[in-house]
Design a protein around this motif. Structure first.
Motif, PDB file in Angstrom:
ATOM      1  N   TYR A 153       0.847  -1.195   0.000  1.00 19.96           N
ATOM      2  CA  TYR A 153       0.000   0.000   0.000  1.00 19.96           C
ATOM      3  C   TYR A 153       0.882   1.244   0.000  1.00 19.96           C
ATOM      4  O   TYR A 153       1.822   1.350   0.781  1.00 19.96           O
ATOM      5  N   TYR A 154       0.556   2.128  -0.874  1.00 18.05           N
ATOM      6  CA  TYR A 154       1.332   3.356  -0.983  1.00 18.05           C
ATOM      7  C   TYR A 154       0.417   4.572  -0.940  1.00 18.05           C
ATOM      8  O   TYR A 154      -0.700   4.532  -1.413  1.00 18.05           O
ATOM      9  N   ARG A 155       0.934   5.612  -0.439  1.00 15.43           N
ATOM     10  CA  ARG A 155       0.160   6.848  -0.436  1.00 15.43           C
ATOM     11  C   ARG A 155       1.099   7.954  -0.896  1.00 15.43           C
ATOM     12  O   ARG A 155       2.313   7.789  -0.915  1.00 15.43           O
ATOM     13  N   CYS A 156       0.515   9.040  -1.269  1.00 18.84           N
ATOM     14  CA  CYS A 156       1.328  10.144  -1.772  1.00 18.84           C
ATOM     15  C   CYS A 156       2.242  10.659  -0.660  1.00 18.84           C
ATOM     16  O   CYS A 156       1.828  10.836   0.478  1.00 18.84           O
ATOM     17  N   THR A 157       3.433  10.899  -1.034  1.00 19.52           N
ATOM     18  CA  THR A 157       4.409  11.403  -0.062  1.00 19.52           C
ATOM     19  C   THR A 157       3.956  12.733   0.518  1.00 19.52           C
ATOM     20  O   THR A 157       4.271  13.084   1.636  1.00 19.52           O
ATOM     21  N   THR A 161       1.699  17.173   3.852  1.00 24.04           N
ATOM     22  CA  THR A 161       2.070  18.541   3.517  1.00 24.04           C
ATOM     23  C   THR A 161       1.129  19.204   2.528  1.00 24.04           C
ATOM     24  O   THR A 161       0.906  20.400   2.596  1.00 24.04           O
ATOM     25  N   GLN A 162       0.605  18.431   1.627  1.00 25.22           N
ATOM     26  CA  GLN A 162      -0.273  19.052   0.647  1.00 25.22           C
ATOM     27  C   GLN A 162      -1.662  18.450   0.637  1.00 25.22           C
ATOM     28  O   GLN A 162      -2.433  18.656  -0.276  1.00 25.22           O
ATOM     29  N   ASN A 163      -1.911  17.699   1.635  1.00 22.98           N
ATOM     30  CA  ASN A 163      -3.224  17.113   1.728  1.00 22.98           C
ATOM     31  C   ASN A 163      -3.596  16.340   0.469  1.00 22.98           C
ATOM     32  O   ASN A 163      -4.715  16.411  -0.007  1.00 22.98           O
ATOM     33  N   CYS A 164      -2.656  15.641  -0.031  1.00 20.82           N
ATOM     34  CA  CYS A 164      -2.902  14.851  -1.238  1.00 20.82           C
ATOM     35  C   CYS A 164      -3.242  13.427  -0.803  1.00 20.82           C
ATOM     36  O   CYS A 164      -2.425  12.733  -0.225  1.00 20.82           O
ATOM     37  N   TRP A 165      -4.418  12.991  -1.103  1.00 25.14           N
ATOM     38  CA  TRP A 165      -4.873  11.690  -0.634  1.00 25.14           C
ATOM     39  C   TRP A 165      -4.801  10.559  -1.629  1.00 25.14           C
ATOM     40  O   TRP A 165      -5.425   9.522  -1.456  1.00 25.14           O
ATOM     41  N   ALA A 166      -4.069  10.731  -2.634  1.00 21.06           N
ATOM     42  CA  ALA A 166      -3.966   9.648  -3.620  1.00 21.06           C
ATOM     43  C   ALA A 166      -3.227   8.454  -3.013  1.00 21.06           C
ATOM     44  O   ALA A 166      -2.269   8.618  -2.278  1.00 21.06           O
ATOM     45  N   THR A 167      -3.715   7.287  -3.301  1.00 26.36           N
ATOM     46  CA  THR A 167      -3.057   6.083  -2.794  1.00 26.36           C
ATOM     47  C   THR A 167      -3.046   5.040  -3.901  1.00 26.36           C
ATOM     48  O   THR A 167      -3.771   5.163  -4.884  1.00 26.36           O
ATOM     49  N   ARG A 185      -6.126   4.911  -6.191  1.00 28.60           N
ATOM     50  CA  ARG A 185      -7.306   5.453  -5.542  1.00 28.60           C
ATOM     51  C   ARG A 185      -7.115   6.926  -5.342  1.00 28.60           C
ATOM     52  O   ARG A 185      -6.086   7.370  -4.860  1.00 28.60           O
ATOM     53  N   GLY A 186      -8.089   7.637  -5.683  1.00 28.15           N
ATOM     54  CA  GLY A 186      -7.985   9.073  -5.479  1.00 28.15           C
ATOM     55  C   GLY A 186      -7.062   9.708  -6.505  1.00 28.15           C
ATOM     56  O   GLY A 186      -6.375   9.033  -7.242  1.00 28.15           O
ATOM     57  N   THR A 187      -7.117  10.968  -6.543  1.00 29.83           N
ATOM     58  CA  THR A 187      -6.294  11.664  -7.506  1.00 29.83           C
ATOM     59  C   THR A 187      -5.319  12.559  -6.770  1.00 29.83           C
ATOM     60  O   THR A 187      -5.565  12.962  -5.651  1.00 29.83           O
ATOM     61  N   HIS A 188      -4.261  12.837  -7.419  1.00 31.82           N
ATOM     62  CA  HIS A 188      -3.259  13.667  -6.763  1.00 31.82           C
ATOM     63  C   HIS A 188      -3.660  15.132  -6.769  1.00 31.82           C
ATOM     64  O   HIS A 188      -4.076  15.668  -7.767  1.00 31.82           O
ATOM     65  N   THR A 189      -3.506  15.692  -5.651  1.00 29.96           N
ATOM     66  CA  THR A 189      -3.822  17.114  -5.551  1.00 29.96           C
ATOM     67  C   THR A 189      -2.549  17.862  -5.225  1.00 29.96           C
ATOM     68  O   THR A 189      -2.531  19.066  -5.128  1.00 29.96           O
ATOM     69  N   GLY A 244      -3.694   2.543 -18.387  1.00 31.91           N
ATOM     70  CA  GLY A 244      -4.607   3.248 -17.682  1.00 31.91           C
ATOM     71  C   GLY A 244      -4.432   4.576 -17.998  1.00 31.91           C
ATOM     72  O   GLY A 244      -3.512   5.125 -17.675  1.00 31.91           O
ATOM     73  N   LEU A 245      -5.309   5.141 -18.489  1.00 33.51           N
ATOM     74  CA  LEU A 245      -5.103   6.468 -18.750  1.00 33.51           C
ATOM     75  C   LEU A 245      -5.612   7.099 -17.591  1.00 33.51           C
ATOM     76  O   LEU A 245      -6.504   6.705 -17.031  1.00 33.51           O
ATOM     77  N   GLU A 246      -5.128   8.048 -17.220  1.00 38.20           N
ATOM     78  CA  GLU A 246      -5.640   8.583 -16.053  1.00 38.20           C
ATOM     79  C   GLU A 246      -6.221   9.821 -16.336  1.00 38.20           C
ATOM     80  O   GLU A 246      -6.068  10.353 -17.332  1.00 38.20           O
ATOM     81  N   ASN A 247      -6.710  10.374 -15.483  1.00 38.11           N
ATOM     82  CA  ASN A 247      -7.217  11.569 -15.696  1.00 38.11           C
ATOM     83  C   ASN A 247      -6.252  12.430 -15.403  1.00 38.11           C
ATOM     84  O   ASN A 247      -5.345  12.236 -14.806  1.00 38.11           O
ATOM     85  N   LYS A 248      -6.461  13.539 -15.722  1.00 40.84           N
ATOM     86  CA  LYS A 248      -5.473  14.460 -15.510  1.00 40.84           C
ATOM     87  C   LYS A 248      -5.138  14.515 -14.124  1.00 40.84           C
ATOM     88  O   LYS A 248      -4.055  14.658 -13.731  1.00 40.84           O
ATOM     89  N   GLU A 249      -6.059  14.463 -13.373  1.00 39.49           N
ATOM     90  CA  GLU A 249      -5.757  14.615 -11.998  1.00 39.49           C
ATOM     91  C   GLU A 249      -4.906  13.550 -11.498  1.00 39.49           C
ATOM     92  O   GLU A 249      -4.063  13.717 -10.695  1.00 39.49           O
ATOM     93  N   ILE A 250      -5.183  12.448 -11.905  1.00 37.91           N
ATOM     94  CA  ILE A 250      -4.488  11.386 -11.411  1.00 37.91           C
ATOM     95  C   ILE A 250      -3.116  11.319 -11.768  1.00 37.91           C
ATOM     96  O   ILE A 250      -2.310  10.873 -11.137  1.00 37.91           O
ATOM     97  N   ALA A 251      -2.806  11.689 -12.700  1.00 37.42           N
ATOM     98  CA  ALA A 251      -1.542  11.692 -13.120  1.00 37.42           C
ATOM     99  C   ALA A 251      -0.722  10.547 -12.898  1.00 37.42           C
ATOM    100  O   ALA A 251      -0.874   9.613 -13.388  1.00 37.42           O
ATOM    101  N   CYS A 252       0.274  10.559 -12.310  1.00 36.83           N
ATOM    102  CA  CYS A 252       1.053   9.443 -12.334  1.00 36.83           C
ATOM    103  C   CYS A 252       1.037   8.756 -11.100  1.00 36.83           C
ATOM    104  O   CYS A 252       1.594   9.120 -10.188  1.00 36.83           O
TER     105      CYS A 252
END
Length: 362
Positions: A153-157, A161-167, A185-189, A244-252
Motif C-alpha cells: 500500500y502506498y500513499r502520496c508522499t 504537507t499538501q493534503n494529497c490523498w492519492a493512494t 485510488r484518489g487523484t493527486h492534488t 490506464g489512462l488517467e485523468n489528468k488529476e491522477i496523473a502518475c
DNA sequence: CACATTTGACCGCA
DNA sequence: TGCGGTCAAATGTG
C-alpha cells in the motif's frame, strides 16, 4: 481539477496523433526489414489508440458523460491488455453514491479507483530517465488471502504537507509474476505531480536509483528527461502501453515508493518485479533482456522508469524490492501515458517528435 | 537528523 | 468473524 473537457480533448487528440504516428512508423517498418513482431506491436498500439479515442468519443457522446480517469484506464486495451486478458480496471464502487456516508467513509468510497496492470520487462538498455510519477510512500503491506504475493500500500508522499490523498496498491500477479496490478485510488492534488520540474529532492530518488542500478542517469534535468526519456526509451525499444489512462488529476500513480520525491516528475526506478527468488527469472540481469516480452502488450514500465533500470544487474532482488520497484513503476506507468498534464501537450509537441512510439499515447 | 520502510495492531465492512 | 486497509512505533538508511 481540470475541466474534463479539455482533458478529454487532449486525450483524444493524443490518441489520434499517436495512432497516426504509429501508422507512419508501421509504414516505415513495412518498407524495411523490421521484424514481424515489431509490426504487430505497432498495429496493436495503433488499434489501441483508436479504441481509446473512440471510447472517449462515446463518453462524450450522448450523455456528455465524462470518463473518469479510471474509466479511461479501463479502456479496453484489448490489444494491449496483458496476456490478452481483460483489464482489471475497475472503477468499482468508485462512483457509488455515498452521500449518506460519514465523511471518512465517504472519502474512502467516493474516491475514484482503477487498476492498471503493469508488466515489467526490460530490454536491453534501459536508460534514462525516470520520472514520472508521483512520489509514493509505502505505508503497509499485507498478505492477501488467495494471493501468492503480498499487497503493498502506498500513499502520496505529500499527503500531509499538501493534503494529497492519492493512494495506490500494488499486487503482483500470481499467474504472471512479471505483472503487477496496480490499483490507484484518489487523484493527486499535490502540486508536485504536475510540476515537470524537479521535485524536491531528486537526489534522494536518485540515490536510491543509483543504489539499485548503477545507472546513472543523468541527473540533472529530470524534468526534461521525463518527457525526453520516454521518447528515448521508446526508441530504445521499450514498449509501453498505456493502460490506464488517467485523468489528468491522477496523473502518475507510480513512482517509486520509496524514494521518489517529486511527484510527477520523478520517477523512481523500478525494479523489475520479476525477480522473485523462486521465480522465473532468476535474476534480473539476464532476465530482463530475455524476458522482456518484448513488446508487450501492456505496459511496460514506464519509459522513464525503464531507463532507470538500465543496469539491471544491481537491482534488488528481494520480493519486497521488486514490489517497490513496481510500485514505482506504477507510478511511472501512469505517467507516461496518461498523464496528459505532464508537460507534453500535444500542442507543444514537436511534430517531428517521435512520439508515436509506444509510450506516447496519452 | 530527517525521512522512508517494515510490520504488528487496530478498525471497519461484508 | 475474517479479511482488507490503515495506523503508528520501531527500525533502517543516507
Amino acid at each position: 481539477m481540470e475541466n474534463g473537457f479539455s482533458w478529454e480533448q487532449k486525450t483524444l487528440t493524443n490518441e489520434l496523433i499517436e495512432g497516426m504516428e504509429l501508422a507512419k512508423q508501421l509504414r516505415v517498418h513495412l518498407g524495411t526489414t523490421a521484424s514481424t513482431e515489431t509490426n504487430e506491436e505497432l498495429v496493436r498500439k495503433i488499434l489501441t489508440s483508436y479504441e481509446k479515442a473512440l471510447l472517449i468519443l462515446k463518453w462524450n457522446g450522448p450523455t456528455g458523460q465524462t470518463p473518469t480517469a479510471g474509466a479511461i484506464a479501463a479502456v479496453p486495451e484489448s490489444p494491449i491488455s496483458i496476456n490478452g486478458s481483460p483489464r482489471s480496471d475497475d472503477l468499482d464502487g468508485t462512483f457509488k453514491d455515498n452521500q449518506d456516508q460519514p465523511d471518512s467513509l465517504k472519502k474512502r468510497k467516493t474516491t475514484p479507483r482503477w487498476t492498471d496492470k503493469v508488466r515489467v520487462s526490460f530490454e536491453s538498455g534501459l536508460e534514462g530517465p525516470h520520472e514520472d510519477g508521483y512520489s509514493w510512500r509505502k505505508y503497509g503491506q499485507k498478505d492477501i488471502l488467495g494471493a501468492r504475493y503480498p499487497r503493498s500500500y502506498y500513499r502520496c508522499t505529500y499527503r500531509n504537507t499538501q493534503n494529497c490523498w492519492a493512494t495506490k496498491q500494488v499486487q503482483r500477479s500470481d499467474e504472471d509474476p512479471t505483472i503487477f496490478e496496480i490499483t490507484y485510488r484518489g487523484t493527486h492534488t499535490c502540486s508536485h505531480g504536475n510540476s515537470v520540474t524537479q521535485p524536491a529532492s531528486p537526489e534522494k530518488q536518485e540515490q536510491k536509483l543509483i543504489h539499485n542500478n548503477n545507472n546513472n542517469n543523468n541527473n540533472n534535468n529530470r524534468a526534461q528527461q521525463q518527457s525526453q526519456g520516454i521518447l528515448f526509451n521508446l526508441r530504445e525499444g521499450l514498449s509501453i502501453n498505456n493502460n490506464g489512462l488517467e485523468n489528468k488529476e491522477i496523473a502518475c500513480p507510480f513512482s517509486f515508493p520509496s524514494t521518489s520525491y517529486g511527484c510527477k516528475s520523478e520517477t523512481p526506478c523500478y525494479p523489475p518485479p520479476m525477480l522473485d527468488e523462486n521465480n522465473f527469472l532468476g535474476g534480473f540481469s539476464s532476465s530482463f533482456g530475455s524476458h522482456a516480452t518484448g513488446d508487450s502488450n501492456y505496459f511496460l514500465i514506464s519509459p522513464s522508469q525503464m531507463n532507470n533500470f538500465g543496469d539491471v544487474h544491481n537491482m534488488p532482488r528481494s520480493e519486497s524490492d521488486l514490489t517497490e520497484l513496481l510500485s514505482a513503476n506504477n507510478s511511472a506507468a501512469t505517467s507516461p501515458i496518461l498523464n496528459l498534464d505532464f508537460s507534453l501537450d500535444p500542442a507543444d509537441i514537436d511534430p517531428n517528435f517521435p512520439f508515436g512510439s509506444a509510450g506516447f499515447s496519452f
